[in-house]
Design a protein around this motif. Structure first.
Motif, short mmCIF file in Angstrom:
data_model
loop_
_atom_site.label_atom_id
_atom_site.label_comp_id
_atom_site.label_asym_id
_atom_site.label_seq_id
_atom_site.Cartn_x
_atom_site.Cartn_y
_atom_site.Cartn_z
N SER A 2 -87.57 -36.44 68.07
CA SER A 2 -86.46 -36.91 68.89
C SER A 2 -86.93 -38.02 69.82
O SER A 2 -88.09 -38.10 70.20
N ASP A 3 -86.01 -38.87 70.20
CA ASP A 3 -86.34 -39.96 71.12
C ASP A 3 -86.13 -39.58 72.57
O ASP A 3 -86.32 -40.42 73.45
N SER A 4 -85.74 -38.35 72.86
CA SER A 4 -85.47 -37.97 74.25
C SER A 4 -86.78 -37.97 75.04
O SER A 4 -87.87 -37.74 74.50
N TRP A 5 -86.67 -38.23 76.33
CA TRP A 5 -87.84 -38.19 77.20
C TRP A 5 -88.47 -36.80 77.16
O TRP A 5 -89.69 -36.67 77.11
N THR A 6 -87.64 -35.77 77.18
CA THR A 6 -88.15 -34.41 77.19
C THR A 6 -88.99 -34.13 75.95
O THR A 6 -90.10 -33.60 76.05
N ALA A 7 -88.49 -34.49 74.78
CA ALA A 7 -89.23 -34.25 73.54
C ALA A 7 -90.55 -35.00 73.54
O ALA A 7 -91.58 -34.46 73.12
N ARG A 8 -90.53 -36.23 74.03
CA ARG A 8 -91.76 -37.03 74.05
C ARG A 8 -92.78 -36.47 75.04
O ARG A 8 -93.97 -36.41 74.76
N ILE A 9 -92.31 -36.03 76.20
CA ILE A 9 -93.22 -35.45 77.20
C ILE A 9 -93.73 -34.09 76.72
O ILE A 9 -94.92 -33.79 76.84
N ASP A 10 -92.84 -33.27 76.15
CA ASP A 10 -93.26 -31.98 75.59
C ASP A 10 -94.37 -32.18 74.56
O ASP A 10 -95.37 -31.47 74.55
N ASP A 11 -94.18 -33.16 73.69
CA ASP A 11 -95.16 -33.43 72.65
C ASP A 11 -96.47 -33.95 73.24
O ASP A 11 -97.55 -33.52 72.85
N ARG A 12 -96.38 -34.86 74.17
CA ARG A 12 -97.58 -35.47 74.77
C ARG A 12 -98.43 -34.45 75.51
O ARG A 12 -99.65 -34.44 75.42
N TYR A 13 -97.78 -33.56 76.28
CA TYR A 13 -98.50 -32.61 77.11
C TYR A 13 -98.54 -31.19 76.54
O TYR A 13 -99.08 -30.29 77.19
N ARG A 14 -97.96 -31.02 75.36
CA ARG A 14 -97.95 -29.70 74.70
C ARG A 14 -97.40 -28.62 75.63
O ARG A 14 -98.03 -27.61 75.91
N CYS A 15 -96.19 -28.89 76.16
CA CYS A 15 -95.55 -27.96 77.07
C CYS A 15 -94.07 -27.89 76.73
O CYS A 15 -93.59 -28.62 75.87
N THR A 16 -93.36 -27.02 77.41
CA THR A 16 -91.91 -26.93 77.29
C THR A 16 -91.33 -27.07 78.67
O THR A 16 -91.57 -26.24 79.55
N LEU A 17 -90.60 -28.16 78.88
CA LEU A 17 -90.00 -28.41 80.19
C LEU A 17 -88.79 -27.53 80.40
O LEU A 17 -88.05 -27.22 79.46
N SER A 18 -88.56 -27.13 81.64
CA SER A 18 -87.39 -26.33 81.98
C SER A 18 -86.12 -27.15 81.76
O SER A 18 -86.16 -28.38 81.66
N THR A 19 -84.99 -26.47 81.72
CA THR A 19 -83.70 -27.14 81.56
C THR A 19 -83.47 -28.15 82.68
O THR A 19 -83.00 -29.26 82.43
N GLU A 20 -83.80 -27.77 83.90
CA GLU A 20 -83.60 -28.65 85.05
C GLU A 20 -84.47 -29.90 84.94
O GLU A 20 -84.04 -31.01 85.22
N LEU A 21 -85.72 -29.72 84.53
CA LEU A 21 -86.61 -30.86 84.40
C LEU A 21 -86.22 -31.73 83.21
O LEU A 21 -86.30 -32.96 83.28
N ALA A 22 -85.73 -31.11 82.15
CA ALA A 22 -85.22 -31.88 81.00
C ALA A 22 -84.03 -32.74 81.44
O ALA A 22 -83.94 -33.91 81.05
N ASP A 23 -83.16 -32.20 82.28
CA ASP A 23 -82.05 -32.99 82.82
C ASP A 23 -82.56 -34.16 83.65
O ASP A 23 -82.04 -35.26 83.57
N TRP A 24 -83.57 -33.91 84.47
CA TRP A 24 -84.17 -34.96 85.31
C TRP A 24 -84.58 -36.16 84.45
O TRP A 24 -84.30 -37.30 84.78
N PHE A 25 -85.23 -35.89 83.34
CA PHE A 25 -85.70 -36.97 82.47
C PHE A 25 -84.59 -37.50 81.55
O PHE A 25 -84.37 -38.71 81.51
N ASP A 26 -83.91 -36.64 80.83
CA ASP A 26 -82.98 -37.08 79.79
C ASP A 26 -81.68 -37.67 80.34
O ASP A 26 -81.11 -38.57 79.74
N ARG A 27 -81.21 -37.16 81.45
CA ARG A 27 -80.01 -37.73 82.08
C ARG A 27 -80.36 -38.89 82.99
O ARG A 27 -79.52 -39.46 83.66
#
Length: 80
Positions: A2-27
């Motif tokens: 996916s091209d979303s910021w969350t997917a790219r950050i999750d992949d880069r840091y091997r983590c799962t961002l919370s819903t709130e943090l995903a909103d911070w980046f993707d929105r």
């Protein structure tokens, strides 16, 4: 991938961002500049660099991501 910021950050840091943090980046809430001491949001693109300038090994815990700075080197971070 996916091209979303969350997917790219999750992949880069091997983590799962919370819903709130995903909103911070993707929105792209991070684009809103504040007027208080911590007013300079970090562009998520800089977190995807091979050696991000804003992550300071030895000075930051390995589970922190900087989000908003004060332009003199201090950061508000989230623990992931």
């Amino acid at each position: 991938m996916s091209d979303s910021w969350t997917a790219r950050i999750d992949d880069r840091y091997r983590c799962t961002l919370s819903t709130e943090l995903a909103d911070w980046f993707d929105r792209e809430i991070w684009k809103q500049v504040g007027r208080n001491e911590y007013h300079a949001p970090l562009d998520p693109e800089s977190l995807l660099a091979p050696a991000p300038d804003h992550i300071w090994p030895g000075l930051m815990s390995c589970d922190l991501l900087p989000l908003v700075g004060n332009t003199v080197g201090d950061w508000l971070c989230v623990r992931v």
